[in-house]
Design an enzyme around this catalytic site. Structure first.
Site, PDB file in Angstrom:
ATOM      1  N   ASN A 188     -10.757 -23.546   8.617  1.00  0.00           N
ATOM      2  CA  ASN A 188     -12.255 -23.220   7.713  1.00  0.00           C
ATOM      3  C   ASN A 188     -12.407 -24.457   8.390  1.00  0.00           C
ATOM      4  OD1 ASN A 188     -10.293 -20.486   7.086  1.00  0.00           O
ATOM      5  ND2 ASN A 188     -12.201 -20.345   6.752  1.00  0.00           N
ATOM      6  N   HIS A 204     -14.959 -21.218  11.044  1.00  0.00           N
ATOM      7  CA  HIS A 204     -14.234 -21.935  11.039  1.00  0.00           C
ATOM      8  C   HIS A 204     -14.935 -23.161  12.443  1.00  0.00           C
ATOM      9  CE1 HIS A 204     -11.022 -19.364  10.084  1.00  0.00           C
ATOM     10  NE2 HIS A 204     -11.846 -18.759  10.220  1.00  0.00           N
ATOM     11  N   CYS A 218      -6.537 -17.574  12.524  1.00  0.00           N
ATOM     12  CA  CYS A 218      -6.272 -16.494  12.588  1.00  0.00           C
ATOM     13  C   CYS A 218      -5.751 -15.670  13.412  1.00  0.00           C
ATOM     14  CB  CYS A 218      -7.824 -16.038  12.624  1.00  0.00           C
ATOM     15  SG  CYS A 218      -7.252 -14.083  11.985  1.00  0.00           S
TER      16      CYS A 218
HETATM   17  P1  HMG Z   1      -0.955  -0.301  10.979  1.00  0.00           P
HETATM   18  O1  HMG Z   1       0.292  -0.594  10.877  1.00  0.00           O
HETATM   19  O2  HMG Z   1      -2.185  -0.098  10.975  1.00  0.00           O
HETATM   20  O3  HMG Z   1      -0.694   0.375   9.169  1.00  0.00           O
HETATM   21  O4  HMG Z   1      -1.244  -1.684  10.145  1.00  0.00           O
HETATM   22  P2  HMG Z   1       0.398   2.119   8.906  1.00  0.00           P
HETATM   23  O5  HMG Z   1      -1.049   2.493   8.087  1.00  0.00           O
HETATM   24  O6  HMG Z   1       0.308   2.746  10.135  1.00  0.00           O
HETATM   25  O7  HMG Z   1       1.610   1.366   8.077  1.00  0.00           O
HETATM   26  C1  HMG Z   1       2.156   0.704   9.296  1.00  0.00           C
HETATM   27  C2  HMG Z   1       3.256   0.288   7.896  1.00  0.00           C
HETATM   28  O8  HMG Z   1       2.864  -0.697   7.241  1.00  0.00           O
HETATM   29  C3  HMG Z   1       4.136   1.187   6.813  1.00  0.00           C
HETATM   30  O9  HMG Z   1       4.910   0.275   6.885  1.00  0.00           O
HETATM   31  C4  HMG Z   1       3.045   0.618   6.107  1.00  0.00           C
HETATM   32  O10 HMG Z   1       3.819   1.361   4.572  1.00  0.00           O
HETATM   33  C5  HMG Z   1       2.639  -0.992   5.318  1.00  0.00           C
HETATM   34  P3  HMG Z   1       6.722   1.008   7.561  1.00  0.00           P
HETATM   35  O11 HMG Z   1       6.711   2.815   6.807  1.00  0.00           O
HETATM   36  O12 HMG Z   1       6.217   1.117   8.689  1.00  0.00           O
HETATM   37  O13 HMG Z   1       7.818  -0.056   6.781  1.00  0.00           O
HETATM   38  N1  HMG Z   1       1.499  -1.068   5.502  1.00  0.00           N
HETATM   39  C6  HMG Z   1       1.865  -1.676   4.285  1.00  0.00           C
HETATM   40  N2  HMG Z   1       2.172  -2.596   3.556  1.00  0.00           N
HETATM   41  C7  HMG Z   1       1.996  -3.524   2.737  1.00  0.00           C
HETATM   42  N3  HMG Z   1       0.546  -3.973   2.618  1.00  0.00           N
HETATM   43  C8  HMG Z   1      -0.142  -2.775   3.299  1.00  0.00           C
HETATM   44  C9  HMG Z   1       0.156  -1.706   4.090  1.00  0.00           C
HETATM   45  N4  HMG Z   1      -0.645  -1.208   4.622  1.00  0.00           N
HETATM   46  C10 HMG Z   1       0.543  -0.375   5.798  1.00  0.00           C
HETATM   47  N5  HMG Z   1      -1.977  -3.443   3.155  1.00  0.00           N
HETATM   48  C11 HMG Z   1      -2.836  -2.996   8.427  1.00  0.00           C
HETATM   49  C12 HMG Z   1      -2.722  -1.751   8.991  1.00  0.00           C
HETATM   50  C13 HMG Z   1      -3.876  -3.552   8.454  1.00  0.00           C
HETATM   51  C14 HMG Z   1      -2.095  -2.827   7.416  1.00  0.00           C
HETATM   52  C15 HMG Z   1      -2.673  -4.112   9.517  1.00  0.00           C
HETATM   53  O14 HMG Z   1      -2.696  -4.299  10.223  1.00  0.00           O
HETATM   54  C16 HMG Z   1      -2.250  -5.720   9.210  1.00  0.00           C
HETATM   55  O15 HMG Z   1      -1.553  -5.475   7.448  1.00  0.00           O
HETATM   56  N6  HMG Z   1      -3.153  -6.294   9.005  1.00  0.00           N
HETATM   57  C17 HMG Z   1      -2.887  -7.806   8.739  1.00  0.00           C
HETATM   58  C18 HMG Z   1      -4.411  -8.131   8.827  1.00  0.00           C
HETATM   59  C19 HMG Z   1      -4.603  -9.502   8.468  1.00  0.00           C
HETATM   60  O16 HMG Z   1      -4.018  -9.580   7.433  1.00  0.00           O
HETATM   61  N7  HMG Z   1      -5.430 -10.513   9.346  1.00  0.00           N
HETATM   62  C20 HMG Z   1      -5.292 -11.588   9.179  1.00  0.00           C
HETATM   63  C21 HMG Z   1      -6.374 -11.337   7.534  1.00  0.00           C
HETATM   64  S1  HMG Z   1      -8.560 -11.442   8.621  1.00  0.00           S
HETATM   65  C22 HMG Z   1      -9.258 -12.372   9.100  1.00  0.00           C
HETATM   66  O17 HMG Z   1      -8.725 -13.974   8.513  1.00  0.00           O
HETATM   67  C23 HMG Z   1     -10.706 -13.138   8.649  1.00  0.00           C
HETATM   68  C24 HMG Z   1     -11.029 -13.386   8.078  1.00  0.00           C
HETATM   69  O18 HMG Z   1     -11.192 -14.968   7.446  1.00  0.00           O
HETATM   70  C25 HMG Z   1     -12.556 -14.472   8.061  1.00  0.00           C
HETATM   71  C26 HMG Z   1     -13.067 -14.331   9.974  1.00  0.00           C
HETATM   72  O19 HMG Z   1     -12.791 -15.326   9.606  1.00  0.00           O
HETATM   73  O20 HMG Z   1     -12.883 -13.737  11.154  1.00  0.00           O
HETATM   74  C27 HMG Z   1     -11.634 -12.557   6.365  1.00  0.00           C
HETATM   75 MG    MG Z   2     -11.065 -16.655   8.075  1.00  0.00          MG
END
Ligand code: HMG
Ligand code: MG
Length: 302
Positions: A249, A209, A240
């Site tokens: 990025n 980034h 992010c």
């Molecule tokens: P959680 O709340 O701990 O999950 O989230 P849970 O298993 O306890 O489930 C809670 C609720 O989330 C439930 O729904 C699940 O169905 C739902 P409810 O019963 O409350 O209605 N759920 C989901 N729904 C859709 N798709 C799923 C999913 N999993 C659970 N896969 C979780 C854990 C990881 C899902 C959550 O923390 C999350 O979605 N986080 C988002 C993380 C994210 O997208 N971050 C940005 C990307 S990473 C990034 O940008 C960095 C990168 O570019 C590299 C860098 O630059 O560093 C890659």
């Molecule tokens: Mg990233």
């Protein structure tokens, strides 16, 4: 010094870029962005993520976007899957590669995916197994490999640990991410070298980034090590949501210009790439965050 002759770029704009945009962007616009990137010669595109729509609302149209893209042979389409629930939803959309994403910082892991590093590896394990069994490739992103918004500087040993754990569960290649763009060349090299203890050169990529304007310098430093895979984002989109202050990025246009100027092959048509960046920037109502794009767009006006 022998630099790589060819670089493979993954454009993460549709995912890492757009995930951070507050204004809703419709699926048709995202699909056209993917289309324009592949038309410009980009052969790896990170399309979307199968994460909780409560956490990242912008990616809620993941299946619609995956269904809408006209796939081009030779292009690899990847998606983020944090857990089995995400993988099962993603698998129906036939990605070529899935990405599990962890961090070298405990605090960031908690903020981003709501679990510790050790727990994240246990979550990824069945995802990796399921993907490999289905013939889907697996990449692992490691965030905060140089610095963390919550923990400050991150030691290379932390990166090495997560790389080793990812390797042990079967992740095929890893992205070394400077999530908040604080890295400088030697620090970034140390993070990459830590990953290279567990992965071959072909399986380690740089994900920088540009928050502090160091991303191109860091890219060159990575090239000096022999790294030839990088992630970048068209028009410098991104940030992010769980890393306050993180900007986009490094712009793909800037990286391509750098590489072309050094005689390093990317297979990407810079003019078409600039058009793709202009398209999405217009949709967002702003100029591209790319020095090269803005310079060449101004030059086009004559
Ligand atoms: P959680 O709340 O701990 O999950 O989230 P849970 O298993 O306890 O489930 C809670 C609720 O989330 C439930 O729904 C699940 O169905 C739902 P409810 O019963 O409350 O209605 N759920 C989901 N729904 C859709 N798709 C799923 C999913 N999993 C659970 N896969 C979780 C854990 C990881 C899902 C959550 O923390 C999350 O979605 N986080 C988002 C993380 C994210 O997208 N971050 C940005 C990307 S990473 C990034 O940008 C960095 C990168 O570019 C590299 C860098 O630059 O560093 C890659
Ligand atoms: Mg990233």
């Amino acid at each position: 010094m022998q630099l790589p002759q060819r670089v493979q770029l993954i454009d993460v704009g549709p995912r890492d870029g757009l995930q951070n945009e507050k204004q809703p962007i419709n699926a048709a616009t995202k699909i056209e962005l993917v289309q324009r990137l592949q038309d410009a010669g980009v052969t790896e595109i990170e399309v979307t993520s199968f994460v909780s729509p409560k956490w990242v609302p912008q990616m809620a149209d993941n299946a619609e976007v995956m269904a809408g893209i006209a796939r081009k042979p030779g292009v690899r389409y990847s998606v983020l899957t944090p857990n089995l629930q995400g993988f099962e939803a993603a698998a129906k959309t036939r990605p070529d590669e899935i990405v599990v994403f962890g961090a070298a910082s405990e605090a960031f892991s908690q903020r981003n995916i709501n679990c510790s590093i050790a727990e994240s590896i246990e979550r990824f394990r069945p995802v990796v197994q399921a993907a490999l069994a289905a013939g889907v490739a697996v990449r692992g992103a490691i965030s905060c490999t140089v610095g963390c918004p919550y923990e400050g500087e991150i030691a290379p040993e932390r990166v090495e640990l997560v790389a080793r754990l990812m390797r042990e569960i079967g992740v095929q290649r890893v992205d070394i991410a400077d999530t908040i763009g604080v890295g400088t060349p030697r620090k970034v090299q140390r993070a990459l070298e830590a990953a290279l203890k567990h992965y071959d050169m072909a399986c380690v990529s740089g994900h920088f980034h540009d928050t502090y304007g160091m991303a191109l310098a860091n890219t060159l430093a990575a090239l000096e090590l022999g790294v030839w895979n990088f992630q970048s984002s068209v028009a410098g989109l991104g940030g992010c949501p769980y890393a306050k202050g993180a900007t986009g990025n490094v712009a793909t246009e800037d990286v391509v210009y750098l590489l072309q100027g050094m005689g390093i092959e990317t297979g990407i048509d810079l003019d078409k790439l600039i058009d793709a960046g202009k398209f999405i920037s217009d949709a967002l109502g702003r100029k591209p965050h790319s020095r090269v794009a803005n310079a060449l767009l101004t030059k086009r006006l004559g």
